[in-house]
Design an enzyme around this catalytic site. Sequence first.
Site, mmCIF file in Angstrom:
data_model
loop_
_atom_site.group_PDB
_atom_site.id
_atom_site.type_symbol
_atom_site.label_atom_id
_atom_site.label_comp_id
_atom_site.label_asym_id
_atom_site.label_seq_id
_atom_site.Cartn_x
_atom_site.Cartn_y
_atom_site.Cartn_z
ATOM 1 N N SER A 36 0.867 -1.174 0.000
ATOM 2 C CA SER A 36 0.000 0.000 0.000
ATOM 3 C C SER A 36 0.906 1.227 0.000
ATOM 4 O O SER A 36 1.822 1.326 0.822
ATOM 5 C CB SER A 36 -0.904 0.006 1.241
ATOM 6 O OG SER A 36 -1.659 1.205 1.279
ATOM 7 N N ASP A 257 -6.813 13.582 -29.172
ATOM 8 C CA ASP A 257 -8.254 13.863 -29.158
ATOM 9 C C ASP A 257 -8.518 15.304 -29.580
ATOM 10 O O ASP A 257 -9.472 15.583 -30.316
ATOM 11 C CB ASP A 257 -8.821 13.618 -27.759
ATOM 12 C CG ASP A 257 -8.717 12.166 -27.331
ATOM 13 O OD1 ASP A 257 -8.672 11.290 -28.210
ATOM 14 O OD2 ASP A 257 -8.668 11.912 -26.119
#
Length: 324
Positions: A36, A257
């Site tokens: 983590s 894009d």
Amino acid sequence: MRIAVTGSIATDHLMSFPGRFAEQLVAEQLHTVSLSFLVDTLDVRRGGVGPNICFGMGLLGLSPVLIGSAGADFAEYRSWLDRHRVDTESVRISETQHTARFVCTTDADHNQIASFYTGAMSEARNIELQPVAERIGGLDLVLIGADDPAAMIRHTQECRERGYAFAADPSQQLARLEGEDIRTLVDGAAYLFSNEYERALIETKSGWSDEEILERVGVRITTLGAKGSRIDRKGEPPIFVTVPAEEAKADPTGVGDAFRAGFLAGVTWELGLERAAQIGSMLATLVIETVGTQEYELRRGHFLERFATAYGEAAAAEVSAHLA
């Protein structure tokens, strides 16, 4: 000109870890990794190729129709797009899934660990184009961008069956698609978009040469990064378009894009292929100077001044007549 854009709708969750992943990995225990990372920052960005392209078109004064699938958590994102002239009425809302999500952690060496949750995107295959056409009075062009692969194929086949002109833009999904699927997506396209690497991948996986592809598509547009773009048509010499000088280089995500958004605006305004690619290149430059795919602004005077510097006063005057 009534343009619909199909493609993924997603949010990006970007986190930064100040350490190095490599220092946390124990070679002998890689088969039982349990880690983590305490991250310093979290940026939530709007994303997905469909909304990215539509956002750019909206900034240029157009009102594109976004087609895709999202979750019930799409409300705030929808409001943002609506405010930027995007027609979101044809976005399908899933009853069970969240909007697709990209979650990425980047360490101090710019290594990344990421996951992509497809979520509602997988339901885009249930969308039919005819109701969209009936709602807005017809479709002049449908751009079929990277999305659920089954949706991309369905939309392409429906365009052929109903006589809707379409632009093929498989981009990120090329790695997953097989040759037969790529041939289905490309054959008969009015426009075929790709970058330089994707151009070669399309040829390799489809089994078609460049000449054979030009027999099957109207216009082939290839973005070349810092070298600009190339436009090919059967029996015509290629058109090369340079890119404007950058004022800064913040983040390249979403540049392709934005190019497509500007190109489609030029097509809508009937300014010719070279001018369309120039508009796309100018819009893409604004994106690379900004962190986030929909965080850039278009200030008319600033845009035209830089456009004139890059492509000449006459070119800027043509664009000025149409720019919102």
